[in-house]
Scaffold this motif. Structure first.
Motif, PDB file in Angstrom:
ATOM      1  N   GLY A 121     -52.845   7.817 -12.017  1.00 56.56           N
ATOM      2  CA  GLY A 121     -53.689   7.018 -11.835  1.00 56.56           C
ATOM      3  C   GLY A 121     -54.308   7.769 -10.693  1.00 56.56           C
ATOM      4  O   GLY A 121     -54.799   9.217 -11.365  1.00 56.56           O
ATOM      5  N   ASP A 122     -55.902   7.231 -10.537  1.00 55.46           N
ATOM      6  CA  ASP A 122     -56.753   7.691  -9.989  1.00 55.46           C
ATOM      7  C   ASP A 122     -56.516   8.820  -8.768  1.00 55.46           C
ATOM      8  O   ASP A 122     -55.860   7.627  -7.862  1.00 55.46           O
ATOM      9  N   GLY A 123     -56.067  10.151  -8.044  1.00 56.74           N
ATOM     10  CA  GLY A 123     -55.836  10.066  -6.765  1.00 56.74           C
ATOM     11  C   GLY A 123     -56.567   9.521  -5.879  1.00 56.74           C
ATOM     12  O   GLY A 123     -55.931  10.139  -4.446  1.00 56.74           O
TER      13      GLY A 123
ATOM     14  N   GLY B  25     -45.015   3.398  -3.514  1.00 53.98           N
ATOM     15  CA  GLY B  25     -43.965   3.002  -4.447  1.00 53.98           C
ATOM     16  C   GLY B  25     -43.634   3.548  -5.481  1.00 53.98           C
ATOM     17  O   GLY B  25     -42.865   4.507  -5.967  1.00 53.98           O
ATOM     18  N   GLU B  26     -45.015   4.905  -5.513  1.00 52.27           N
ATOM     19  CA  GLU B  26     -45.070   5.949  -6.785  1.00 52.27           C
ATOM     20  C   GLU B  26     -44.085   7.407  -5.923  1.00 52.27           C
ATOM     21  O   GLU B  26     -43.821   7.790  -7.247  1.00 52.27           O
ATOM     22  N   ALA B  27     -44.230   7.196  -4.905  1.00 46.43           N
ATOM     23  CA  ALA B  27     -43.752   8.282  -4.258  1.00 46.43           C
ATOM     24  C   ALA B  27     -42.135   8.266  -3.750  1.00 46.43           C
ATOM     25  O   ALA B  27     -41.201   8.956  -4.767  1.00 46.43           O
ATOM     26  N   ILE B  28     -41.832   6.784  -4.072  1.00 44.22           N
ATOM     27  CA  ILE B  28     -40.601   7.417  -4.537  1.00 44.22           C
ATOM     28  C   ILE B  28     -39.923   7.416  -5.573  1.00 44.22           C
ATOM     29  O   ILE B  28     -39.167   7.929  -5.591  1.00 44.22           O
ATOM     30  N   GLY B  29     -40.515   6.547  -6.235  1.00 38.79           N
ATOM     31  CA  GLY B  29     -40.035   7.099  -7.659  1.00 38.79           C
ATOM     32  C   GLY B  29     -40.698   8.747  -8.032  1.00 38.79           C
ATOM     33  O   GLY B  29     -38.895   8.770  -9.537  1.00 38.79           O
ATOM     34  N   VAL B  30     -40.876   8.786  -7.493  1.00 33.53           N
ATOM     35  CA  VAL B  30     -40.839  10.318  -8.244  1.00 33.53           C
ATOM     36  C   VAL B  30     -39.832  10.826  -7.277  1.00 33.53           C
ATOM     37  O   VAL B  30     -39.055  12.476  -7.933  1.00 33.53           O
ATOM     38  N   VAL B  31     -39.833  10.743  -5.823  1.00 38.54           N
ATOM     39  CA  VAL B  31     -38.398  11.137  -5.442  1.00 38.54           C
ATOM     40  C   VAL B  31     -37.429  10.898  -6.459  1.00 38.54           C
ATOM     41  O   VAL B  31     -36.377  11.946  -6.195  1.00 38.54           O
TER      42      VAL B  31
ATOM     43  N   ALA C 249     -42.085   4.254 -11.501  1.00 42.75           N
ATOM     44  CA  ALA C 249     -43.162   5.230 -11.610  1.00 42.75           C
ATOM     45  C   ALA C 249     -41.455   6.539 -11.832  1.00 42.75           C
ATOM     46  O   ALA C 249     -41.891   7.456 -12.326  1.00 42.75           O
ATOM     47  N   ALA C 250     -40.345   6.019 -11.538  1.00 48.68           N
ATOM     48  CA  ALA C 250     -39.238   7.322 -11.876  1.00 48.68           C
ATOM     49  C   ALA C 250     -39.312   7.473 -13.475  1.00 48.68           C
ATOM     50  O   ALA C 250     -39.351   9.299 -13.526  1.00 48.68           O
ATOM     51  N   ALA C 251     -39.114   6.491 -14.289  1.00 45.64           N
ATOM     52  CA  ALA C 251     -39.550   6.461 -15.067  1.00 45.64           C
ATOM     53  C   ALA C 251     -40.175   7.190 -16.271  1.00 45.64           C
ATOM     54  O   ALA C 251     -40.182   7.836 -17.036  1.00 45.64           O
ATOM     55  N   TYR C 252     -41.402   7.106 -15.161  1.00 44.55           N
ATOM     56  CA  TYR C 252     -43.270   8.120 -16.281  1.00 44.55           C
ATOM     57  C   TYR C 252     -42.366   9.215 -16.104  1.00 44.55           C
ATOM     58  O   TYR C 252     -43.236  10.365 -16.579  1.00 44.55           O
ATOM     59  N   HIS C 253     -42.017   9.381 -14.916  1.00 50.05           N
ATOM     60  CA  HIS C 253     -43.118  10.830 -13.810  1.00 50.05           C
ATOM     61  C   HIS C 253     -41.556  11.295 -14.587  1.00 50.05           C
ATOM     62  O   HIS C 253     -41.168  13.020 -14.342  1.00 50.05           O
ATOM     63  N   ALA C 254     -39.922  11.493 -14.728  1.00 48.92           N
ATOM     64  CA  ALA C 254     -38.609  11.707 -15.551  1.00 48.92           C
ATOM     65  C   ALA C 254     -39.508  12.737 -16.376  1.00 48.92           C
ATOM     66  O   ALA C 254     -38.552  14.195 -16.314  1.00 48.92           O
ATOM     67  N   PRO C 255     -39.901  13.042 -17.815  1.00 51.51           N
ATOM     68  CA  PRO C 255     -40.023  14.069 -18.494  1.00 51.51           C
ATOM     69  C   PRO C 255     -41.147  14.797 -18.155  1.00 51.51           C
ATOM     70  O   PRO C 255     -40.085  16.024 -18.438  1.00 51.51           O
TER      71      PRO C 255
ATOM     72  N   GLY D  93     -54.294   1.518  -6.710  1.00 50.63           N
ATOM     73  CA  GLY D  93     -54.639   0.622  -8.226  1.00 50.63           C
ATOM     74  C   GLY D  93     -53.270  -0.455  -7.166  1.00 50.63           C
ATOM     75  O   GLY D  93     -53.336  -0.611  -5.669  1.00 50.63           O
ATOM     76  N   GLU D  94     -52.532  -1.152  -8.308  1.00 47.38           N
ATOM     77  CA  GLU D  94     -51.411  -2.117  -8.100  1.00 47.38           C
ATOM     78  C   GLU D  94     -50.418  -1.570  -7.368  1.00 47.38           C
ATOM     79  O   GLU D  94     -50.243  -0.621  -7.457  1.00 47.38           O
ATOM     80  N   HIS D  95     -49.431  -2.230  -6.673  1.00 45.99           N
ATOM     81  CA  HIS D  95     -48.593  -1.849  -6.260  1.00 45.99           C
ATOM     82  C   HIS D  95     -47.680  -1.184  -6.937  1.00 45.99           C
ATOM     83  O   HIS D  95     -47.425  -2.022  -8.297  1.00 45.99           O
ATOM     84  N   THR D  96     -47.042  -0.077  -7.206  1.00 45.29           N
ATOM     85  CA  THR D  96     -46.331   0.518  -7.994  1.00 45.29           C
ATOM     86  C   THR D  96     -44.850   0.283  -7.901  1.00 45.29           C
ATOM     87  O   THR D  96     -43.984   0.602  -7.051  1.00 45.29           O
ATOM     88  N   ASP D  97     -44.034  -0.059  -8.976  1.00 45.73           N
ATOM     89  CA  ASP D  97     -42.827  -0.246  -8.944  1.00 45.73           C
ATOM     90  C   ASP D  97     -42.005   1.029  -8.678  1.00 45.73           C
ATOM     91  O   ASP D  97     -42.396   2.573  -9.686  1.00 45.73           O
ATOM     92  N   PRO D  98     -40.764   1.137  -7.740  1.00 46.56           N
ATOM     93  CA  PRO D  98     -40.762   2.538  -7.862  1.00 46.56           C
ATOM     94  C   PRO D  98     -39.722   3.421  -8.871  1.00 46.56           C
ATOM     95  O   PRO D  98     -39.604   4.333  -9.103  1.00 46.56           O
ATOM     96  N   ASP D  99     -38.988   1.349  -9.488  1.00 45.17           N
ATOM     97  CA  ASP D  99     -38.276   2.260 -10.552  1.00 45.17           C
ATOM     98  C   ASP D  99     -38.795   2.694 -12.466  1.00 45.17           C
ATOM     99  O   ASP D  99     -38.779   4.292 -12.612  1.00 45.17           O
TER     100      ASP D  99
END
Length: 319
Positions: A124-126, A166-172, A138-144, A130-136
């Motif tokens: 989203g906007d840095g 949430g997004e931070a955990i997903g990226v990790v 976020a992981a799927a989104y940033h994986a490619p 936004g709304e709370h991001t689910d880590p899983d």
């Protein structure tokens, strides 16, 4: 956790506010603040190489390492689609960005170590939580994007301007899946809190407790805005300020304006160099593990040189 193994005992120069520098100092049009399309043609790649040469010179004069960061902050599916890139063309752009910096590193630009970091930006906007991001999710989104950066040979990934945990955990999680070391960089408002209201201390503690990155940074805020965040205590039994050892990098803004004011501004606020340098030195004294230093919005080689105690000269004076 001590000094990150990838960095060793070295300090690293990294660059400034790529997008604002290109837009306001070089007159480029970057729709949606996306710099990654520049890797598509020879003229764009030449411009990026020249941009990075200024930071090469700072690292040479400092006798430090150099962290080259890909211009891929917007090279994720949602933002890419807004500038006409589908998944396939995004994959290619991320790879080309790493290849560009690999070529620059092959020229042995500095005496110290040179690392290539694949830059990841928020979905989203840095500036706005936004709304709370689910880590899983976020992981799927940033994986490619992370897979493309890893396969092209990036040494690590760094996610910048994140507004929540949430997004931070997903990226990790996604970075670990492709074998990339990963750093997480939060942004803060003028009160030192993340845009979602979390204290910086608690954000670091939450991510570390679930999926710890290799290190943390803070970016896209003036040192005067970061400072109140460093006074926080983590509610995790770490003994108050022990979490500060996890912050290894700073990339401050030049301006003391709020994120909302910067978003609405049609002119560049280059800030006060003396204030930036003095307030940064105060932060340095609070961060015993600080090794990575560069700039963010509104900064260019002049600002980063001052953060390294240098006066601009020669190549590092922008046009």
């Amino acid at each position: 956790m001590g000094t990150p193994a990838l960095l060793g005992g070295n300090d690293f120069v990294t660059d400034g506010g790529l997008e604002t520098d290109l837009i306001f100092n070089h007159g480029l049009d970057l729709p949606e603040f996306a710099a990654f399309p520049l890797v598509d043609d020879a003229a764009g790649r030449a411009l990026l190489r020249d941009y990075f040469q200024g930071y090469v010179e700072i690292a040479r004069r400092a006798g430090s390492g150099l962290l080259l960061e890909t211009p891929t902050w917007r090279a994720n599916p949602d933002w890419g689609l807004r500038v006409g890139y589908d998944r396939r063309s995004l994959d290619l752009a991320n790879r080309q960005a790493v290849h560009l910096l690999t070529e620059l590193r092959a020229e042995r630009p500095v005496d110290g170590p040179v690392l290539i970091s694949g830059t990841v930006g928020p979905r989203g906007d840095g500036y706005v939580a936004g709304e709370h991001t689910d880590p899983d999710e976020a992981a799927a989104y940033h994986a490619p994007q992370l897979a493309a950066l890893a396969s092209a040979g990036a040494d690590l990934a760094t996610a910048y301007t994140l507004t929540g945990t949430g997004e931070a955990i997903g990226v990790v999680r996604a970075a670990r899946e492709v074998g990339l070391p990963v750093a997480i960089s939060f942004t803060v408002e003028t009160d030192g809190r993340l845009p979602d209201g979390s204290t910086l201390a608690d954000a670091v503690a939450v991510v570390d407790a679930v999926d710890a990155p290799d290190w943390f940074l803070v970016n896209c805020a003036h040192p005067l805005h970061v400072e109140p965040g460093l006074a926080g205590r983590a509610d995790d039994g770490t003994g108050g300020g022990a979490w500060l050892d996890r912050i290894v990098g700073l990339r401050p803004n030049a301006s003391t304006l709020t994120h909302a004011e910067l978003d609405a501004s049609e002119v560049l606020d280059p800030g006060d160099l003396d204030l930036l340098a003095s307030s940064f030195e105060h932060l340095r004294a609070l961060l015993p593990q600080l090794q990575v230093v560069g700039g963010c919005c509104g900064t260019d080689v002049r600002h980063v040189a001052r953060l390294w105690g240098q006066r601009p000269q020669g190549h590092i004076v922008p046009p």
